[in-house]
Scaffold this motif. Structure first.
Motif, PDB file in Angstrom:
ATOM      1  N   THR A 165       0.283  -0.930  -0.298  1.00  0.00           N
ATOM      2  CA  THR A 165      -0.338   0.402  -0.061  1.00  0.00           C
ATOM      3  C   THR A 165       1.293   1.159  -0.365  1.00  0.00           C
ATOM      4  O   THR A 165       1.613   1.648   0.713  1.00  0.00           O
ATOM      5  CB  THR A 165      -1.211   0.333   1.544  1.00  0.00           C
ATOM      6  OG1 THR A 165      -1.767  -1.279   1.096  1.00  0.00           O
ATOM      7  CG2 THR A 165      -1.552   1.113   1.003  1.00  0.00           C
ATOM      8  N   PRO A 166       1.282   1.977  -1.055  1.00  0.00           N
ATOM      9  CA  PRO A 166       1.440   3.383  -1.000  1.00  0.00           C
ATOM     10  C   PRO A 166       1.451   3.967   0.260  1.00  0.00           C
ATOM     11  O   PRO A 166      -0.054   4.172   0.958  1.00  0.00           O
ATOM     12  CB  PRO A 166       1.009   3.797  -2.652  1.00  0.00           C
ATOM     13  CG  PRO A 166       0.745   3.204  -2.871  1.00  0.00           C
ATOM     14  CD  PRO A 166      -0.219   1.999  -1.942  1.00  0.00           C
ATOM     15  N   ASP A 167       2.509   5.049   0.851  1.00  0.00           N
ATOM     16  CA  ASP A 167       2.106   5.593   1.932  1.00  0.00           C
ATOM     17  C   ASP A 167       1.061   6.865   0.996  1.00  0.00           C
ATOM     18  O   ASP A 167       1.368   8.125   1.992  1.00  0.00           O
ATOM     19  CB  ASP A 167       3.240   6.214   2.521  1.00  0.00           C
ATOM     20  CG  ASP A 167       4.014   5.043   3.115  1.00  0.00           C
ATOM     21  OD1 ASP A 167       3.996   4.558   3.902  1.00  0.00           O
ATOM     22  OD2 ASP A 167       4.859   4.499   2.218  1.00  0.00           O
ATOM     23  N   ALA A 168       2.081   7.595  -0.005  1.00  0.00           N
ATOM     24  CA  ALA A 168       0.814   8.432  -0.620  1.00  0.00           C
ATOM     25  C   ALA A 168       1.054   8.561  -2.218  1.00  0.00           C
ATOM     26  O   ALA A 168       1.455   7.865  -2.774  1.00  0.00           O
ATOM     27  CB  ALA A 168       1.077   9.524  -0.245  1.00  0.00           C
ATOM     28  N   ILE A 169      -0.375   9.043  -2.674  1.00  0.00           N
ATOM     29  CA  ILE A 169      -0.473   8.839  -3.855  1.00  0.00           C
ATOM     30  C   ILE A 169      -0.234  10.108  -5.319  1.00  0.00           C
ATOM     31  O   ILE A 169      -1.258  11.442  -4.425  1.00  0.00           O
ATOM     32  CB  ILE A 169      -0.873   7.564  -4.586  1.00  0.00           C
ATOM     33  CG1 ILE A 169      -1.394   6.605  -4.304  1.00  0.00           C
ATOM     34  CG2 ILE A 169      -1.966   8.124  -6.056  1.00  0.00           C
ATOM     35  CD1 ILE A 169      -2.881   6.421  -5.050  1.00  0.00           C
ATOM     36  N   GLY A 170       1.087  10.787  -6.032  1.00  0.00           N
ATOM     37  CA  GLY A 170       1.246  11.797  -6.743  1.00  0.00           C
ATOM     38  C   GLY A 170       0.615  11.796  -7.898  1.00  0.00           C
ATOM     39  O   GLY A 170       0.418  11.316  -8.805  1.00  0.00           O
ATOM     40  N   SER A 212     -10.589  11.412 -13.543  1.00  0.00           N
ATOM     41  CA  SER A 212     -10.842   9.958 -13.480  1.00  0.00           C
ATOM     42  C   SER A 212     -10.367   9.131 -12.826  1.00  0.00           C
ATOM     43  O   SER A 212     -10.364   8.526 -11.971  1.00  0.00           O
ATOM     44  CB  SER A 212     -10.975   9.556 -15.187  1.00  0.00           C
ATOM     45  OG  SER A 212     -11.347   8.426 -14.857  1.00  0.00           O
ATOM     46  N   LEU A 213      -8.792   9.231 -13.493  1.00  0.00           N
ATOM     47  CA  LEU A 213      -7.615   8.580 -12.005  1.00  0.00           C
ATOM     48  C   LEU A 213      -7.258   9.315 -10.987  1.00  0.00           C
ATOM     49  O   LEU A 213      -7.293   8.454  -9.469  1.00  0.00           O
ATOM     50  CB  LEU A 213      -6.303   9.269 -13.062  1.00  0.00           C
ATOM     51  CG  LEU A 213      -5.192   7.927 -11.879  1.00  0.00           C
ATOM     52  CD1 LEU A 213      -5.232   6.726 -12.729  1.00  0.00           C
ATOM     53  CD2 LEU A 213      -3.560   8.704 -13.706  1.00  0.00           C
ATOM     54  N   ARG A 257     -11.456   5.270  -4.625  1.00  0.00           N
ATOM     55  CA  ARG A 257     -11.604   3.902  -4.296  1.00  0.00           C
ATOM     56  C   ARG A 257     -10.572   2.952  -3.560  1.00  0.00           C
ATOM     57  O   ARG A 257     -10.882   1.667  -3.083  1.00  0.00           O
ATOM     58  CB  ARG A 257     -12.584   3.839  -5.911  1.00  0.00           C
ATOM     59  CG  ARG A 257     -13.569   4.290  -5.815  1.00  0.00           C
ATOM     60  CD  ARG A 257     -14.853   4.412  -7.250  1.00  0.00           C
ATOM     61  NE  ARG A 257     -13.802   4.334  -8.365  1.00  0.00           N
ATOM     62  CZ  ARG A 257     -13.924   5.102  -9.074  1.00  0.00           C
ATOM     63  NH1 ARG A 257     -14.284   6.378  -9.028  1.00  0.00           N
ATOM     64  NH2 ARG A 257     -12.958   5.066 -10.293  1.00  0.00           N
ATOM     65  N   ARG A 258      -9.813   2.318  -3.989  1.00  0.00           N
ATOM     66  CA  ARG A 258      -8.655   1.158  -4.234  1.00  0.00           C
ATOM     67  C   ARG A 258      -8.132   1.868  -3.057  1.00  0.00           C
ATOM     68  O   ARG A 258      -7.845   1.098  -2.325  1.00  0.00           O
ATOM     69  CB  ARG A 258      -7.682   1.696  -5.336  1.00  0.00           C
ATOM     70  CG  ARG A 258      -6.852  -0.138  -5.007  1.00  0.00           C
ATOM     71  CD  ARG A 258      -7.393  -0.987  -5.653  1.00  0.00           C
ATOM     72  NE  ARG A 258      -6.494  -2.564  -5.159  1.00  0.00           N
ATOM     73  CZ  ARG A 258      -6.663  -3.188  -5.911  1.00  0.00           C
ATOM     74  NH1 ARG A 258      -7.117  -2.714  -7.444  1.00  0.00           N
ATOM     75  NH2 ARG A 258      -5.620  -4.004  -5.805  1.00  0.00           N
ATOM     76  N   PHE A 259      -7.600   2.966  -2.547  1.00  0.00           N
ATOM     77  CA  PHE A 259      -6.902   3.624  -1.401  1.00  0.00           C
ATOM     78  C   PHE A 259      -7.269   4.150  -1.106  1.00  0.00           C
ATOM     79  O   PHE A 259      -6.997   5.645  -1.031  1.00  0.00           O
ATOM     80  CB  PHE A 259      -5.990   3.858  -1.870  1.00  0.00           C
ATOM     81  CG  PHE A 259      -4.372   2.540  -2.684  1.00  0.00           C
ATOM     82  CD1 PHE A 259      -4.647   1.403  -1.306  1.00  0.00           C
ATOM     83  CD2 PHE A 259      -4.161   2.808  -3.815  1.00  0.00           C
ATOM     84  CE1 PHE A 259      -3.471   0.337  -1.904  1.00  0.00           C
ATOM     85  CE2 PHE A 259      -3.096   1.587  -4.240  1.00  0.00           C
ATOM     86  CZ  PHE A 259      -3.339   0.609  -3.322  1.00  0.00           C
TER      87      PHE A 259
END
Length: 356
Positions: free
Chosen positions: A55-60, A100-101, A107-109
């Protein structure tokens, strides 16, 4: 081990990604690639699967246009989402895909930060002589200005140059989208794209700068609507429009001997880029280094050579020649730049300066 940061770079028809572990200034790539031929929700599911359950700690996220008041990296919340939706008016080719992304990633994380990183950020502090467009003040007050794009690419190149960064740098980012940027001491001082990513040099399917009278003529005499003009300017012009064959430089190179229109499209593209580089030399008062980046800039030596030949008067050498100006080919790493900016914002990385 550091924080795991997932960087997402959404285009209109493809999705690039990179996963990085970041600890202070140390940034190590652990996965990356491109997902094509799927919508962004499906694409994100494919990327998440490649993280092997981590699981990422953050998504950029790369955001092409944040409108008139979003430039610096920001955690996406309801207010930011609303402003990103409004900014789609400035970048209809890219904004909806990015939103959209973001939705698919949430929704996933749902419990980890989603960070928006802006292509316009590098150009935020353009001097007025470059930023102000020659329209009435009431329109400028509504956010009509030169924004500039490919900023994450430019920041990546400035970072990679490190101690070799010159005082007067011109970056020619040449791909299906293309722009030219003047950089003084690490800061953007002028750039070819304007209010939207449709302006500036000739591109694969975008016209770049065009006489506004052409658009008025088509509105008045051909009955075109805003939608048909947008289709024309963004998807049917540029290399594709001139060649009546393809917007892909590789295809045009293969066809150039038998197809005069393909040769003409290539020549127009190269001259368009050279003219914009010359304009950036004016803005800088000279040039110390020219960097080519992007798919065409990195891989098409003939295009680079033609552009440099047009700039011989400024001391820009062709391949194999000596000249007063350094010429480099540099692959930008937008995904790493996104990851670094994301980590800095959420507290997992070293501070990223506005000019770094």
């Amino acid at each position: 081990m550091g924080a795991l940061i997932l960087a997402l770079n959404a285009g209109s028809s493809s999705l690039k990604y990179g996963a990085f572990t970041i600890d202070g200034n140390r940034c190590e790539a652990v996965a990356g690639g491109t997902v094509a031929g799927a919508d962004h929700a499906e694409g994100f599911d494919a990327i998440a699967a490649r993280l092997d359950g981590a699981t990422p700690d953050a998504i950029g996220h790369r955001i092409v246009h944040g409108g008139p008041d979003l430039f610096d990296p920001v955690v996406v919340d309801a207010d930011v989402t609303s402003r990103l939706e409004a900014a789609c008016a400035f970048a209809p080719l890219h904004g909806p895909a990015a939103l959209s992304l973001i939705g698919a990633a949430r929704r996933r994380f749902p419990d980890i930060p989603q960070v928006a990183c802006f292509d316009t950020g590098f150009h935020r502090d353009l001097p007025p002589v470059a930023a102000v467009l020659p329209v009435p003040a009431r329109l400028r007050a509504e956010g009509i200005r030169r924004y500039g794009f490919h900023g994450l690419s430019c920041r990546s190149i400035v970072r990679q140059l490190g101690d070799d960064l010159p005082e007067r740098l011109v970056i020619a980012h040449l791909g299906s989208g293309a722009s030219v940027t003047a950089v003084r001491a690490g800061r953007s001082v002028d750039t070819s794209m304007g209010l939207t990513p449709s302006g500036g040099v000739v591109m694969a399917t975008r016209s770049g700068d065009i006489d506004p009278g052409v658009l008025l003529f088509l509105l008045r005499e051909r009955g075109m609507t805003a939608a048909t003009l947008e289709e024309l300017v963004d998807k049917k012009s540029g290399l594709l429009g001139v060649s009546d064959r393809s917007g892909d430089m590789r295809t045009l190179r293969e066809a150039r001997e038998a197809a005069p229109e393909a040769r003409l499209a290539i020549d127009i593209f190269c001259r368009s880029v050279a003219k914009q580089i010359a304009a950036m030399i004016v803005s800088l008062g000279g040039i110390d280094m020219l960097v080519f980046s992007g798919g065409i800039g990195e891989h098409d030596a003939a295009t680079r050579d033609a552009i440099c030949a047009d700039l011989a008067w400024a001391g820009v050498p062709r391949a194999g020649e000596a000249g007063a100006v350094g010429v480099r080919v540099c692959a930008p790493d937008e995904e790493e730049q996104i990851a670094r900016e994301t980590a800095a914002l959420v507290g997992h990385g070293a501070t990223v300066r506005a000019d770094a």
